[in-house]
Design a protein around this motif. Structure first.
Motif, PDB file in Angstrom:
ATOM      1  N   ILE A  91       0.871  -1.154  -0.114  1.00  0.00           N
ATOM      2  CA  ILE A  91      -0.003  -0.016   0.078  1.00  0.00           C
ATOM      3  C   ILE A  91       0.827   1.294   0.100  1.00  0.00           C
ATOM      4  O   ILE A  91       0.522   2.217  -0.689  1.00  0.00           O
ATOM      5  CB  ILE A  91      -1.013   0.021   1.149  1.00  0.00           C
ATOM      6  CG1 ILE A  91      -1.839  -1.121   1.017  1.00  0.00           C
ATOM      7  CG2 ILE A  91      -1.633   1.404   1.058  1.00  0.00           C
ATOM      8  CD1 ILE A  91      -2.775  -1.391   2.269  1.00  0.00           C
ATOM      9  N   GLY A  92       1.888   1.260   0.810  1.00  0.00           N
ATOM     10  CA  GLY A  92       2.808   2.287   0.728  1.00  0.00           C
ATOM     11  C   GLY A  92       3.771   2.662  -0.192  1.00  0.00           C
ATOM     12  O   GLY A  92       3.836   4.009  -0.306  1.00  0.00           O
ATOM     13  N   PRO A  94       3.488   3.028  -3.439  1.00  0.00           N
ATOM     14  CA  PRO A  94       2.855   3.954  -4.543  1.00  0.00           C
ATOM     15  C   PRO A  94       2.796   5.149  -4.026  1.00  0.00           C
ATOM     16  O   PRO A  94       3.109   6.230  -4.844  1.00  0.00           O
ATOM     17  CB  PRO A  94       1.729   3.172  -4.923  1.00  0.00           C
ATOM     18  CG  PRO A  94       1.701   1.780  -4.553  1.00  0.00           C
ATOM     19  CD  PRO A  94       2.501   1.706  -3.413  1.00  0.00           C
ATOM     20  N   ALA A  95       2.328   5.055  -2.788  1.00  0.00           N
ATOM     21  CA  ALA A  95       1.904   6.432  -2.063  1.00  0.00           C
ATOM     22  C   ALA A  95       3.433   7.279  -1.975  1.00  0.00           C
ATOM     23  O   ALA A  95       3.374   8.612  -2.253  1.00  0.00           O
ATOM     24  CB  ALA A  95       1.092   6.135  -0.908  1.00  0.00           C
ATOM     25  N   SER A  98       4.491   8.529  -5.344  1.00  0.00           N
ATOM     26  CA  SER A  98       3.738   9.428  -5.845  1.00  0.00           C
ATOM     27  C   SER A  98       4.114  10.955  -5.073  1.00  0.00           C
ATOM     28  O   SER A  98       4.119  12.176  -5.720  1.00  0.00           O
ATOM     29  CB  SER A  98       2.259   9.287  -5.701  1.00  0.00           C
ATOM     30  OG  SER A  98       1.226  10.393  -5.910  1.00  0.00           O
ATOM     31  N   PHE A  99       3.985  10.900  -3.870  1.00  0.00           N
ATOM     32  CA  PHE A  99       4.469  12.029  -2.943  1.00  0.00           C
ATOM     33  C   PHE A  99       5.802  12.595  -3.483  1.00  0.00           C
ATOM     34  O   PHE A  99       6.035  13.868  -3.582  1.00  0.00           O
ATOM     35  CB  PHE A  99       4.803  11.653  -1.340  1.00  0.00           C
ATOM     36  CG  PHE A  99       3.492  11.893  -0.608  1.00  0.00           C
ATOM     37  CD1 PHE A  99       2.852  13.169  -0.734  1.00  0.00           C
ATOM     38  CD2 PHE A  99       2.836  10.837   0.075  1.00  0.00           C
ATOM     39  CE1 PHE A  99       1.605  13.180   0.144  1.00  0.00           C
ATOM     40  CE2 PHE A  99       1.771  11.052   0.691  1.00  0.00           C
ATOM     41  CZ  PHE A  99       1.178  12.245   0.723  1.00  0.00           C
ATOM     42  N   ILE A 158       5.672   5.583   4.570  1.00  0.00           N
ATOM     43  CA  ILE A 158       5.603   6.514   3.480  1.00  0.00           C
ATOM     44  C   ILE A 158       6.308   7.454   3.669  1.00  0.00           C
ATOM     45  O   ILE A 158       7.262   7.952   2.842  1.00  0.00           O
ATOM     46  CB  ILE A 158       4.175   6.945   3.404  1.00  0.00           C
ATOM     47  CG1 ILE A 158       3.048   5.748   2.871  1.00  0.00           C
ATOM     48  CG2 ILE A 158       4.129   7.959   2.304  1.00  0.00           C
ATOM     49  CD1 ILE A 158       1.904   6.238   3.126  1.00  0.00           C
TER      50      ILE A 158
END
Lengths: 279, 315, 471
Positions: A91-92, A94-95, A98-99, A158
């Motif tokens: 989950i983390g 890609p985030a 992206s950030f 993240i």
């Protein structure tokens, strides 16, 4: 002058520094070394005064630990640690990417939201969790604890991985895009391989946090899902404290993480820079 | 060998940043970055935001013994903020963090500098040096109990008491020393983490500026303050902030070693929150405490984030 | 019957217990044919979940639980957790309304808070139900006043007693009977050295044996400091409970008056606190961090001459292979105030297993709890565990309690349980206990005088509750 250093001098220096580090490590790790001794120290001289430095080792503490099925708790801890860490990575990643990569509206606010989820003392989240989980039957389940562990691990992941992503070369991706690669291809074939060190380092830390976590596991776990840290206090019995057994379990709990760090340290050391060093 | 470029790329400096500025979405549609984030944001909303909002909701109600009572407005907050114990806990935490984190920071940095000298068997030493950080906090607490417990602890008996270091009492029982003993335990546990992170940072420093500085005749101390430290700043800031937040929430070791005593000398907010929750079952007030602590952190981090982002390029 | 009005004096407690038994006998006509099998017929196949605290005795108990299922057809998931888990998770289960457990073990001090939260089901109706209650159960055999003061509130019963934690006096017999020490003690204090039975003797023996390294103890040179006494002193734990139950009450004091109003700064209490605080001078320096873990560790390693300790923890220390001093220990009742033997009081924590109001099977649960407290099961338990802490008067007579190495310990337990009572039902018990422990520590460490401490404690109590008793 520096150029005149001989190989002999370099060797001496290296030995000297090594001796210093080893001495410091021995000093720092003295309590741990002592605990290793306790694993095989007979109970009646455990805290004898004057201290008994030499003794005939015993294996009685190990027997009890096995009798009490601590290997089950070990397995639970491993499973829970792996599942929750894996989920965080899926989950983390890609985030975090992206950030780091894209400019977008509200990015700072979203990032603060991620940070903010780690700020409340976990003690205070336990009761809301308990009440919610009791309602939807998630107490004492792997799913429940995995969800709870994400409160502290997902944001950490993240946050840390993001600084690492920031230093990925965007040119490679841009070039691939011009070549007509799909987004999934870019992510899988360029971003992920380049991020490997960062992902390994961060997820090992997440695993350690999950592995050692006590309060959530204690309140939200139970008979079915019982981790090692929760099992340790059961050695404080009304018949006294089983110190030897506690040492055994404490050291056994350390072993898997130590082994993981040993084999993954190359990635960890690189990953831990978090890409935050500016040249 | 596939990861060779990773070492080199960041060290080229700036270009990737410049590209980001010029081409914010890299030709991707506007929704793409949000899509990548969506799973994480949804998860965080469920696992962190909802329970927290629930805690906020509880904090506005009378909630003793797990049963919702009447809407209480700011009653729980008034009660909390007028309670000397809460302010005591905040004070203890500030003292704890203010002493522990800088010391961990400096010791970690020193350790990292030593560790990056040429030494034999570094890859064996590193995992062992990392042990304190890898141990469960609950085991760390018990370990230091075994070391420092009055009269029967190994170090108490062999070192502290013969030398009369703790005076009339033992370390954890002393109103004067107990907090410092807990700080010591925290330093023991977390300095290795700082050290390893900083060591990793040092390893990643580019070599060229250092060569240039050596040619210019800068001595090692000058090189440290002119080059190493500035280049490491972003890393130092991130790690420092992380540790700061975590140090504020320390719980396990305190609970095992002093239970918050003697008196309330070592009662940190998390210990107080635990007591309010599991001993007094005053969930309303405990939730108010959570919210207050959260708001304090949020304001602090927000300010810190803005400053660090602008001045230090840390995020 | 007005059971509650009788609380106060220990003899009255015994009467209370008897009165309950009498009322029981009146309600139940002797039906010789009563069996668990028959009583459980309507509840056959039901599954109940019971949470209890892990101890060696409960572990043995767990092995006989299947017998109940075989006898009744009621399935029991009997779960054992440690002390903190039983308190935190048991309470969370009842208070949140989750209702996973049908019955939960409660320490005496938990009863007040849980009652005020409305989490406990009274069992009187089931006790009165001839179909459910074994006429031969013999409720009067339960150890009193512990049973009546713990399980009963507002004239209602909330369970059968489950176990009886209690404190005892623990000393080094080898030192107390050493000829040199006896002679020196006699010369100094003018009376014979023996296990302390009064507070004055406790103090004198403690002072007498407190010696620095290099001094002589029982003919041998000490390699390290030796102390006269050890007690709990940590924040949390039973630091304050010991001061309250063993000292203040033995001086005729208490922390509340009859109406439940805080009464901490009375002359009796202050005198008791003085006695208690003086003992700290003869205790190991770290006593303010000593919990119920440390006290047995200190005694087991030969660091102190006397202790006030939980008797069940002694069971784990006075064993070969655990302490080198095993076999050299002596035990006795907690000392009392000189000339006030009739007021003597002992800190104890009798516990009950209660039925949660969220249960769907109260009758099946009741049958199980009744079965556990039966003489047959209790005797089997004590035999298998080679002694333990009994809940029935008749258990004292068992050979395993009378003979054997630990007979002296069981004798001391019996004496403690003659006067041991449950905690008064205080809804705010935890807050009180937390604050009062902190103040006790400050007094023990000499930061507050007993008078200042008592004044501070009184103010703190008034801040928390007035009145402090339930009802």
């Amino acid at each position: 002058m520096q150029r005149t250093l001989t190989a002999r001098d370099a060797f001496r220096r290296k030995t000297l520094w090594t001796a210093l580090v080893v001495a410091a490590a021995a000093f720092i790790l003295f309590p741990v070394i002592w605990m290793i001794g306790m694993m095989v120290k007979p109970t009646d001289i455990m805290f004898a005064r004057p201290t008994e430095w030499l003794f005939v080792p015993t294996l009685e503490h190990f027997n009890y630990v096995f009798e009490q099925k601590f290997h089950h708790y070990l397995l639970t801890s491993v499973l829970l640690g792996l599942i929750s860490t894996l989920l965080v990575v899926i989950i983390g990643t890609p985030a975090a990417y992206s950030f780091a990569r894209f400019e977008m509206r509200g990015k700072d606010d979203l990032f603060l939201f991620v940070l903010a989820s780690r700020m409340a003392p976990p003690v205070c989240l336990v009761i809301p969790y308990y009440l919610i989980f009791a309602r939807i039957d998630l107490l004492d389940t792997f799913i429940g604890l995995t969800l709870a562990y994400m409160t502290f691990n997902l944001s950490f992941y993240i946050w840390v991985l993001r600084s690492f992503c920031r230093d990925l070369p965007a040119e490679l991706e841009d070039a691939a895009r011009l070549e007509g690669w799909s987004r999934v291809q870019i992510f899988r074939r360029i971003v992920l391989p380049l991020l490997r060190n960062g992902i390994v380092a961060t997820s090992v830390l997440c695993f350690i946090f999950a592995w050692n976590e006590f309060l959530f596991a204690f309140m939200l776990g139970g008979k079915a899902v019982k981790t090692l840290p929760v099992a340790i206090p059961t050695l404080i019995t009304t018949q006294g404290v089983r110190w030897g057994e506690m040492a055994v379990v404490g050291m056994v709990a350390l072993a898997p993480v130590l082994i993981a760090v040993f084999f993954l340290q190359r990635h960890i050391v690189r990953g831990l820079t978090m890409g935050a060093v500016k040249g | 060998m596939t990861d060779v470029p990773i070492e080199d790329m960041p060290n080229q400096g700036g270009p990737s940043k410049a590209v980001v500025k010029r081409q914010p979405s890299h030709g991707e549609p506007v929704w793409y970055p949000y899509l990548l984030m969506a799973p994480a944001m949804i998860t965080l909303t469920i696992v962190a935001l909802l329970p927290f909002l629930f805690a906020v909701f509880i904090s506005f109600h009378e909630m003793k013994f797990g049963k919702f009572g009447d809407f209480a407005g700011f009653g729980n907050y008034v009660e909390l903020l007028s309670d000397g114990r809460f302010w005591n806990a905040l004070g203890v935490a500030v003292l704890f963090v203010a002493i522990a984190v800088p010391l961990e920071f400096m010791l970690g940095l020193t350790g990292a500098l030593v560790l990056s000298r040429p030494i034999w068997g570094r890859s064996v030493l590193i995992p062992f040096l990392f042990i304190p950080t890898m141990m469960a906090p609950i085991v760390v607490g018990l370990l230091w109990k075994i070391m420092l417990a009055g009269s029967w602890g190994l170090l108490s008996y062999n070192v502290i008491e013969p030398l009369g270091l703790a005076g009339e009492t033992s370390i954890f029982a002393s109103p004067d020393y107990a907090l410092f003993a807990l700080i010591f335990v925290d330093i023991w546990q977390w300095t290795p983490f700082m050290m390893l992170a900083f060591f990793a940072g040092l390893q990643a420093l580019p070599i060229n500026p250092f060569r240039a500085a050596a040619v210019d005749g800068a001595n090692p101390i000058q090189r440290f303050f002119w080059l190493t430290l500035p280049m490491m700043t972003p890393l130092l800031v991130v790690i420092g902030l992380l540790r700061l937040i975590d140090a504020f929430k320390v719980f396990d070791s305190i609970f095992i070693l002093t239970g918050g005593g003697p008196g309330t000398q070592t009662e940190m907010p998390s210990v107080l929150a635990y007591k309010m929750t599991f001993e007094f079952w005053n969930i309303g007030e405990a939730s108010a405490l959570a919210v207050v602590v959260w708001v304090l952190f949020f304001v602090f981090c927000n300010v810190f984030y803005q400053v660090a982002k602008k001045k230090l390029n840390a995020f | 019957m007005g059971i509650e009005q009788l609380r106060g004096a220990s003899t009255a407690m015994r009467i209370a217990g008897l009165a309950m038994a009498v009322s029981l006998a009146v309600n139940v006509t002797p039906a010789a044919a009563w069996t668990y099998k028959e009583a459980a017929e309507p509840y056959k196949g039901a599954t109940i979940r019971v949470l209890d605290e892990i101890t060696p005795l409960q572990e043995i108990l767990k092995t006989i639980v299947p017998e109940f299922t075989a006898e009744t057809g009621i399935n029991v998931e009997y779960e054992l957790l440690n002390h903190f888990e039983v308190i935190n998770k048991g309470q969370a289960d009842m208070l949140s309304g989750r209702g996973y457990y049908d019955a939960i073990m409660l320490h005496g001090f938990q009863v007040g808070p849980m009652l005020s939260a409305g989490a406990l089901m009274a069992i009187d109706e089931m006790v009165a139900d001839k179909a459910l209650m074994n006429p031969d159960f013999d409720e009067a055999d339960m150890i009193n006043p512990a049973y009546a003061t713990t399980a009963v509130s507002g004239g209602k019963r909330y369970g059968f007693i489950n176990w009886n934690y209690n404190q005892i006096y623990w000393a080094r017999g080898d030192l107390l009977s050493h000829p040199d020490e006896m002679a020196a003690f006699k010369a100094k204090y003018g009376y014979e050295l023996k296990p302390a039975s009064t507070f004055k003797e406790l103090r004198d023996v403690a002072e007498f044996f407190t010696r620095p390294a290099g001094a002589t103890l029982a003919g041998e040179t000490l390699e390290s400091d030796f102390y006269g006494i050890v007690m709990e002193g940590i924040k949390g734990g039973s630091t304050f409970l010991s001061l309250w139950g063993n000292f203040m009450k033995s001086y005729g004091g208490d922390i509340v008056d009859a109406s439940g109003k805080p009464a901490f700064d009375t002359p009796e209490n202050i005198a008791a606190i003085k006695t208690w605080a003086e003992l700290w001078k003869f205790a190991p320096p770290g006593m303010a961090e000593y919990s119920l873990i440390d006290v047995p560790t200190v005694m087991g390693n030969g660091i102190a001459a006397q202790a006030i300790a939980w008797s069940d923890f002694v069971l784990g220390i006075d064993k070969d292979g655990v302490s080198p001093y095993s076999g050299k220990f002596v035990y006795g009742p907690i000392p009392h105030k000189e000339g006030m033997v009739e007021a003597r009081s002992v800190e104890a924590e009798p516990s009950v297993t209660v039925i949660s109001t969220h249960t769907e099977n109260p009758e099946a649960t009741f049958l199980f709890l009744q079965w556990l407290a039966e003489r047959r099961q209790q005797e089997a338990l004590l035999k298998a565990g080679q002694g333990g802490v009994p809940i029935r008067e008749s258990s004292w007579a068992l050979p395993v309690m009378q003979n054997g190495k630990l007979a002296g310990l069981f004798k001391a337990m019996e004496s403690s349980l003659e006067v041991a009572t449950g905690k008064p039902k205080m809804p705010d018990f935890y807050e009180l206990y937390d604050v009062l422990t902190g103040i006790s520590q400050e007094i023990g460490l000499g930061r507050l005088s007993p008078e200042e401490g008592a004044k501070k404690a009184q103010a703190a109590m008034l801040d928390i509750c007035d009145p402090c008793l339930l009802n």
